[in-house]
Motif scaffolding. Structure first.
Motif, PDB file in Angstrom:
ATOM      1  N   VAL A 195       0.831  -1.205   0.000  1.00  9.02           N
ATOM      2  CA  VAL A 195       0.000   0.000   0.000  1.00  9.02           C
ATOM      3  C   VAL A 195       0.865   1.256   0.000  1.00  9.02           C
ATOM      4  CG1 VAL A 195      -1.670   1.339   1.344  1.00  9.02           C
ATOM      5  CG2 VAL A 195      -1.985  -1.133   1.050  1.00  9.02           C
ATOM      6  N   LEU A 196       1.891   1.299   0.851  1.00 12.06           N
ATOM      7  CA  LEU A 196       2.735   2.493   0.927  1.00 12.06           C
ATOM      8  C   LEU A 196       3.526   2.702  -0.358  1.00 12.06           C
ATOM      9  CD1 LEU A 196       4.133   2.525   4.579  1.00 12.06           C
ATOM     10  CD2 LEU A 196       2.120   3.661   3.648  1.00 12.06           C
ATOM     11  N   GLU A 197       3.949   1.623  -0.993  1.00 12.82           N
ATOM     12  CA  GLU A 197       4.691   1.752  -2.248  1.00 12.82           C
ATOM     13  C   GLU A 197       3.805   2.245  -3.388  1.00 12.82           C
ATOM     14  OE1 GLU A 197       8.230  -1.611  -1.744  1.00 12.82           O
ATOM     15  OE2 GLU A 197       6.397  -2.119  -2.849  1.00 12.82           O
ATOM     16  N   THR A 198       2.520   1.966  -3.313  1.00 11.34           N
ATOM     17  CA  THR A 198       1.606   2.300  -4.411  1.00 11.34           C
ATOM     18  C   THR A 198       0.941   3.657  -4.225  1.00 11.34           C
ATOM     19  OG1 THR A 198       1.165  -0.067  -4.679  1.00 11.34           O
ATOM     20  CG2 THR A 198      -0.355   1.445  -5.759  1.00 11.34           C
ATOM     21  N   TYR A 199       0.701   4.065  -2.976  1.00  9.87           N
ATOM     22  CA  TYR A 199      -0.072   5.279  -2.711  1.00  9.87           C
ATOM     23  C   TYR A 199       0.769   6.290  -1.931  1.00  9.87           C
ATOM     24  CZ  TYR A 199      -3.889   2.347  -4.228  1.00  9.87           C
ATOM     25  OH  TYR A 199      -4.688   1.520  -4.982  1.00  9.87           O
ATOM     26  N   ALA A 200       1.280   7.293  -2.656  1.00  9.40           N
ATOM     27  CA  ALA A 200       2.155   8.290  -2.035  1.00  9.40           C
ATOM     28  C   ALA A 200       1.414   9.151  -1.024  1.00  9.40           C
ATOM     29  CB  ALA A 200       2.765   9.177  -3.126  1.00  9.40           C
ATOM     30  N   GLY A 201       0.085   9.236  -1.138  1.00  5.81           N
ATOM     31  CA  GLY A 201      -0.692  10.084  -0.243  1.00  5.81           C
ATOM     32  C   GLY A 201      -0.975   9.482   1.114  1.00  5.81           C
ATOM     33  N   ILE A 202      -0.499   8.257   1.362  1.00  7.16           N
ATOM     34  CA  ILE A 202      -0.720   7.593   2.649  1.00  7.16           C
ATOM     35  C   ILE A 202       0.560   7.646   3.480  1.00  7.16           C
ATOM     36  CG2 ILE A 202      -1.221   5.380   3.752  1.00  7.16           C
ATOM     37  CD1 ILE A 202      -3.067   4.744   1.443  1.00  7.16           C
ATOM     38  N   ARG A 203       0.432   8.138   4.713  1.00  5.88           N
ATOM     39  CA  ARG A 203       1.578   8.313   5.595  1.00  5.88           C
ATOM     40  C   ARG A 203       1.998   7.004   6.254  1.00  5.88           C
ATOM     41  NH1 ARG A 203      -0.199  11.514  10.511  1.00  5.88           N
ATOM     42  NH2 ARG A 203      -0.809  12.924   8.831  1.00  5.88           N
ATOM     43  N   GLU A 204       1.035   6.252   6.762  1.00  5.40           N
ATOM     44  CA  GLU A 204       1.303   5.000   7.469  1.00  5.40           C
ATOM     45  C   GLU A 204       0.067   4.136   7.430  1.00  5.40           C
ATOM     46  OE1 GLU A 204       2.261   6.679  11.325  1.00  5.40           O
ATOM     47  OE2 GLU A 204       0.283   6.096  12.106  1.00  5.40           O
ATOM     48  N   ILE A 205       0.272   2.846   7.700  1.00  6.29           N
ATOM     49  CA  ILE A 205      -0.854   1.910   7.676  1.00  6.29           C
ATOM     50  C   ILE A 205      -0.706   0.927   8.830  1.00  6.29           C
ATOM     51  CG2 ILE A 205       0.341   0.473   5.959  1.00  6.29           C
ATOM     52  CD1 ILE A 205      -2.506  -0.257   4.881  1.00  6.29           C
ATOM     53  N   TYR A 206      -1.787   0.745   9.548  1.00  7.62           N
ATOM     54  CA  TYR A 206      -1.835  -0.177  10.696  1.00  7.62           C
ATOM     55  C   TYR A 206      -2.632  -1.413  10.295  1.00  7.62           C
ATOM     56  CZ  TYR A 206      -3.623  -2.139  15.089  1.00  7.62           C
ATOM     57  OH  TYR A 206      -3.975  -2.987  16.110  1.00  7.62           O
TER      58      TYR A 206
END
Length: 281
Positions: free
Chosen positions: A228-239
């Protein structure tokens, strides 16, 4: 010794709301649960019983229903942002408003490839979620998924772990991997269309889970967050929270029957709980 009031908040939880959005050719059914929490200048209410700065939680509930009429038309994020901003701008004593929404998934029934205009089928336990925190000068938006039940029958193992005198678990290179997943991601840049982004991220999470050769739940969890982080630059972090829903091979040998990873006991408790937040460096 001086005593003072510490951090505090109050609000209304579990506001159940259903809405029909009537389009010309079909009806759109939405079902959500809303939590409202307000932080601010409520010292006198706690210390003196002075309620002059208290907006009743019943009023908060009524506000959710009233504003849903004209402002719950798109994503739950958009509605949560509107609610949070409403409480901040209409209540001077409120310093921060937190809105949490969980949406039950419903899908229009299909017959011969055609969607029925007003008949729906439930989407199981899965819920779409959001959490919005708004102050006078800042806003944070979290989106996510709750109770997403996913499973794969192979490409999962668990080997080469610590073994001591209390270890009875046997190593396996081929097992069922099942979990009821909870995922939440923080936006750095708010998207133009939350629903489009949600559907895309959900699809990527499922694709990564299905295609990953899992050596542990931890490894699969990290791979899903990393994708997810590699694909979506607008996301800061994911839990991610991934309880291990165990499926234990049943002993058929006692009946002189060979169990070739076909018959299992599905157990709800106890279960392993694996959680992590994947972040950018």
């Amino acid at each position: 010794m001086k005593i003072k009031l510490g951090e505090n908040s109050y609000g209304k939880n579990a506001v159940q709301l259903s809405k029909i959005i009537r389009h010309p050719a079909y009806h759109e059914f939405r079902q959500i649960t809303v939590n409202v929490s307000l932080k601010g200048d409520f010292n006198e209410a706690h210390k003196d019983g002075d309620n002059s700065k208290i907006l009743p939680t019943d009023t908060q509930k009524n506000t959710v229903y009233a504003l849903a009429k004209d402002h719950f038309k798109t994503s739950i994020e958009d509605f949560a942002l509107y609610l949070a901003n409403y409480f901040i701008t209409t209540q001077a004593q409120v310093e921060a408003a937190t809105i949490e929404i969980a949406e039950q998934q419903y899908h229009r029934m299909q017959f011969d490839g055609v969607e029925h205009p007003h008949a729906y089928i439930g989407g199981g336990s899965e819920k779409r979620t959001t959490r919005v925190v708004k102050t006078a000068s800042t806003v944070s938006v979290q989106s996510g998924i709750a109770d997403l039940l996913i499973l794969k029958t192979t490409d999962s193992g668990f080997e080469k772990y610590i073994k001591d005198k209390y270890t009875t678990l046997k190593e396996t290179g081929d097992r069922i991997l099942a979990t009821k997943c909870e995922v939440a991601w923080m936006w750095d840049k708010l998207p133009a269309d939350y629903t489009e982004q949600f559907n895309s991220i959900r699809g990527l999470l499922l694709q990564t889970f299905a295609g990953h050769k899992s050596l542990s739940v931890q490894q699969t969890l990290y791979a899903m967050g990393e994708a997810v982080l590699e694909t979506y630059a607008g996301i800061r972090e994911i839990y991610l929270q991934m309880p291990n829903k165990h499926h234990i091979p049943f002993n058929l040998e006692q009946f002189e029957i060979q169990n070739q990873n076909e018959i299992f006991i599905a157990t709800d408790e106890p279960y392993g709980m694996i959680t992590a937040t994947v972040v950018r460096e």
